[in-house]
Design a protein around this motif. Structure first.
Motif, PDB file in Angstrom:
ATOM      1  N   LEU A  58       0.806  -1.231  -0.052  1.00 36.53           N
ATOM      2  CA  LEU A  58      -0.138   0.136   0.109  1.00 36.53           C
ATOM      3  C   LEU A  58       0.811   1.173  -0.030  1.00 36.53           C
ATOM      4  O   LEU A  58       1.843   1.331   0.707  1.00 36.53           O
ATOM      5  N   ASP A  59       0.485   2.400  -0.531  1.00 40.93           N
ATOM      6  CA  ASP A  59       1.031   3.445  -0.467  1.00 40.93           C
ATOM      7  C   ASP A  59       1.145   4.289   0.501  1.00 40.93           C
ATOM      8  O   ASP A  59       2.164   4.827   0.976  1.00 40.93           O
ATOM      9  N   ALA A  60      -0.040   4.064   1.322  1.00 41.65           N
ATOM     10  CA  ALA A  60      -0.098   4.752   2.792  1.00 41.65           C
ATOM     11  C   ALA A  60      -1.078   3.656   3.637  1.00 41.65           C
ATOM     12  O   ALA A  60      -2.151   3.224   2.953  1.00 41.65           O
ATOM     13  N   VAL A  61      -1.021   3.549   4.707  1.00 43.46           N
ATOM     14  CA  VAL A  61      -1.711   3.085   5.909  1.00 43.46           C
ATOM     15  C   VAL A  61      -2.005   4.100   6.938  1.00 43.46           C
ATOM     16  O   VAL A  61      -1.046   4.841   7.264  1.00 43.46           O
ATOM     17  N   PRO A  62      -2.981   3.899   7.498  1.00 36.04           N
ATOM     18  CA  PRO A  62      -3.485   4.704   8.599  1.00 36.04           C
ATOM     19  C   PRO A  62      -2.658   4.369   9.759  1.00 36.04           C
ATOM     20  O   PRO A  62      -2.180   3.245   9.980  1.00 36.04           O
ATOM     21  N   HIS A  63      -2.251   5.523  10.565  1.00 36.05           N
ATOM     22  CA  HIS A  63      -1.425   5.336  11.727  1.00 36.05           C
ATOM     23  C   HIS A  63      -2.502   4.877  12.807  1.00 36.05           C
ATOM     24  O   HIS A  63      -3.600   4.837  12.821  1.00 36.05           O
ATOM     25  N   GLY A  64      -2.041   3.868  13.632  1.00 33.53           N
ATOM     26  CA  GLY A  64      -2.819   3.534  15.031  1.00 33.53           C
ATOM     27  C   GLY A  64      -3.361   2.262  14.611  1.00 33.53           C
ATOM     28  O   GLY A  64      -4.443   1.964  15.432  1.00 33.53           O
ATOM     29  N   PHE A  65      -3.176   1.665  13.543  1.00 36.39           N
ATOM     30  CA  PHE A  65      -4.098   0.390  13.180  1.00 36.39           C
ATOM     31  C   PHE A  65      -2.971  -0.768  12.408  1.00 36.39           C
ATOM     32  O   PHE A  65      -2.264  -0.225  11.415  1.00 36.39           O
ATOM     33  N   LEU A  66      -2.725  -1.823  12.773  1.00 35.10           N
ATOM     34  CA  LEU A  66      -2.114  -2.860  11.920  1.00 35.10           C
ATOM     35  C   LEU A  66      -2.982  -4.334  12.307  1.00 35.10           C
ATOM     36  O   LEU A  66      -3.675  -4.424  13.132  1.00 35.10           O
ATOM     37  N   VAL A  67      -2.527  -4.966  11.103  1.00 40.36           N
ATOM     38  CA  VAL A  67      -3.107  -6.344  11.028  1.00 40.36           C
ATOM     39  C   VAL A  67      -1.952  -7.624  11.217  1.00 40.36           C
ATOM     40  O   VAL A  67      -0.834  -7.202  10.607  1.00 40.36           O
ATOM     41  N   LEU A  68      -2.249  -8.598  11.881  1.00 35.15           N
ATOM     42  CA  LEU A  68      -1.278  -9.415  12.247  1.00 35.15           C
ATOM     43  C   LEU A  68      -2.036 -10.900  12.315  1.00 35.15           C
ATOM     44  O   LEU A  68      -3.027 -11.069  12.623  1.00 35.15           O
ATOM     45  N   GLY A  69      -1.068 -11.770  12.011  1.00 35.05           N
ATOM     46  CA  GLY A  69      -1.390 -13.446  12.019  1.00 35.05           C
ATOM     47  C   GLY A  69      -2.212 -13.682  10.604  1.00 35.05           C
ATOM     48  O   GLY A  69      -1.894 -13.231   9.708  1.00 35.05           O
ATOM     49  N   ASP A  70      -3.185 -14.560  10.830  1.00 39.73           N
ATOM     50  CA  ASP A  70      -4.197 -14.886   9.567  1.00 39.73           C
ATOM     51  C   ASP A  70      -4.789 -13.910   8.974  1.00 39.73           C
ATOM     52  O   ASP A  70      -5.124 -14.067   7.944  1.00 39.73           O
ATOM     53  N   ALA A  71      -5.063 -12.589   9.668  1.00 40.85           N
ATOM     54  CA  ALA A  71      -5.742 -11.701   8.969  1.00 40.85           C
ATOM     55  C   ALA A  71      -4.871 -10.930   8.128  1.00 40.85           C
ATOM     56  O   ALA A  71      -5.318 -10.303   7.178  1.00 40.85           O
ATOM     57  N   LEU A  72      -3.434 -11.227   8.217  1.00 43.59           N
ATOM     58  CA  LEU A  72      -2.621 -10.678   7.295  1.00 43.59           C
ATOM     59  C   LEU A  72      -2.290 -11.814   6.200  1.00 43.59           C
ATOM     60  O   LEU A  72      -2.193 -11.427   5.102  1.00 43.59           O
ATOM     61  N   CYS A  73      -1.949 -12.894   6.477  1.00 47.17           N
ATOM     62  CA  CYS A  73      -1.853 -14.111   5.619  1.00 47.17           C
ATOM     63  C   CYS A  73      -2.245 -15.555   6.275  1.00 47.17           C
ATOM     64  O   CYS A  73      -1.986 -15.624   7.327  1.00 47.17           O
ATOM     65  N   SER A  74      -3.354 -16.053   5.604  1.00 45.64           N
ATOM     66  CA  SER A  74      -3.870 -17.168   6.001  1.00 45.64           C
ATOM     67  C   SER A  74      -3.148 -18.168   5.208  1.00 45.64           C
ATOM     68  O   SER A  74      -3.463 -18.483   3.675  1.00 45.64           O
TER      69      SER A  74
END
Length: 459
Positions: free
Chosen positions: A297-313
């Motif tokens: 992504l060119d830009a991602v919101p500050h204060g939020f990130l995705v981890l685990g199966d939500a990122l890659c299943s």
């Protein structure tokens, strides 16, 4: 640690608990929201795969041990079995057993509920971490900054202000929808259609079975069928059978046993027909591995990130999920240690986590694409890699050093490049030319293994 900082973790599964543990070193308060009621060590409703065989790769185990000293011994005290991989366990690829050899890898054999219960208890004993019942409904903020998360529970829906939200809600994550609602960009997805189905059943173990080995894994062959049996707490066998591309194992006793009899080695079938069943077989279906490309992504919101199966299943056949979640947690820890500022944290994390995911995704996607029925791009590199690893498998049947390296790569302990080291590659090329051992013809195809890197059958 900054005394006023607060982090929220969505999901109390393996990835969420590991994230909370890492965050506790940098945030005064970490709140975990979980939609399921958590009591004891039962299978949670939100973890439909929880009744099926789980494999904790040694790379994941060592990371968890680092975050929770004594984790392995605590599991053992509660009934889990620990043994050295390939010494106390069996692994079949291509219809033949991988050469027994010392690997330096510890296999921890336990049910998912026990693994999760020990992690949860240790995490909640960490100062500043608390668990609350509630289901996330959306993010509050804009395309540049997430300031709060909306959570519904027994007392209605409320907004919880926070400095950081970590989405660890699994493959069903609503993150792309939430980000779009804020006006932010949703990530592109890589997806393969494998249509995997598996069925699991518990059996009473009898002393002497499997020659006193603690587990057996039969990798999926050309017919797309495989399975595993591991000794778990309560002196039970946990048996999982699996089939790709719609060829799913039956759950009735006769059909379950008949499916086990079609695997390329007889060990699992011997356990199924020679043991007392303790429950009914339970099915599960997994249609597709999905990788969300947040790092692009060119830009991602500050204060939020995705981890685990939500990122890659991942395809659960390769048991990578828990180990890669642990690697992502360490990537998050390293990002926080490198700089306490939060505005650039998500972008830094996605860059670091992307490198971790790359290795496991290339291994599992290449394995999936070795099955002709799986749709996806097959580059010349993919074909060349799969041809080479087919040689690796054949050499591993007879060469203990190749077997050791092969399993250490599969456990994410060594990089895939270890199989290209001149000392190993020469042995692979010398011993990997022999004709594969074909198991009995099943459905018109000999069970010559097509799956390059494969270990414990489910996440």
């Amino acid at each position: 640690m900054i005394e006023s900082r607060h982090a929220v973790v969505l999901g109390a599964g393996i990835a969420g608990l590991l994230a909370a543990r890492v965050l506790s070193d940098h945030f005064a308060q970490v709140t975990i929201f979980e939609r399921d009621t958590i009591e004891g060590v039962d299978v949670r409703r939100g973890v439909p795969q929880g009744r099926h065989l789980h494999g904790l790769l040694d790379r994941g185990r060592t990371i968890i041990e680092q975050l929770y000293p004594g984790f392995t011994s605590e599991l053992a005290e509660r009934g889990a079995i620990t043994t050295e991989a390939l010494v106390g366990t069996r692994w079949y690829v291509g219809g033949s057993r991988v050469a027994p050899s010392s690997t330096g890898l510890t296999s921890v054999l336990a049910t998912r509920p026990l693994l999760e219960a020990v992690l949860r208890q240790r995490t909640l004993a960490t100062p500043g971490v608390r668990l609350c019942e509630g289901a996330a409904r959306g993010l509050i903020g804009d395309a540049h900054r997430v300031r709060a998360v909306s959570v519904s529970g027994a007392y209605g829906t409320h907004a919880h202000a926070t400095d950081l939200v970590v989405d660890a809600t699994g493959r069903g994550s609503r993150a792309p929808v939430w980000l779009t609602a804020l006006g932010a960009q949703a990530p592109a997805e890589d997806r393969l259609e494998v249509d995997l189905g598996y069925a699991s059943r518990l059996f009473r173990r009898t002393p002497g079975q499997l020659g006193e080995h603690s587990s057996v894994i039969v990798s999926t062959g050309a017919n797309g069928r495989g399975g595993g049996a591991i000794r778990v707490e309560g002196d039970r066998w946990h048996v999982t059978l699996a089939g790709l591309l719609g060829d799913h194992p039956p759950t009735d006793p006769v059909g379950f046993a008949a499916f086990a009899n079609t695997l390329s080695a007889p060990d699992i079938h011997d356990i199924v027909v020679g043991s007392e069943p303790l429950d009914e077989a339970v099915p599960h279906r997994f249609r597709s591995p999905v990788r969300r490309r947040f790092e692009r992504l060119d830009a991602v919101p500050h204060g939020f990130l995705v981890l685990g199966d939500a990122l890659c299943s991942f395809n659960p056949l390769y048991a990578q999920g828990m180990a890669v979640a642990a690697q992502q947690a360490m990537a998050l820890r390293d990002c926080l240690r490198a700089g306490a500022e939060l505005p650039g944290l998500p972008a830094r994390f996605y860059s670091a986590a992307g490198k971790v995911v790359d290795v496991a995704w290339q291994l599992s996607a290449g394995a999936d694409l070795s099955h002709p029925g799986v749709l996806g791009p097959r580059t010349p590199r993919t074909r060349l890699t799969n041809a080479y690893v087919a040689r690796v498998q054949r050499a591993a049947h007879v060469d203990p050093l190749v077997a050791r390296t092969f399993l250490r790569v599969a456990n994410l302990v060594e990089p895939p490049a270890a199989l290209l080291h001149p000392r190993i590659a020469s042995r692979i090329l010398l011993r990997g030319n022999r004709t594969p051992v074909a198991a009995p013809d099943i459905g018109g195809q000999p069970s010559v293994d097509r799956t390059p890197i494969l270990t414990e059958p489910t996440r």
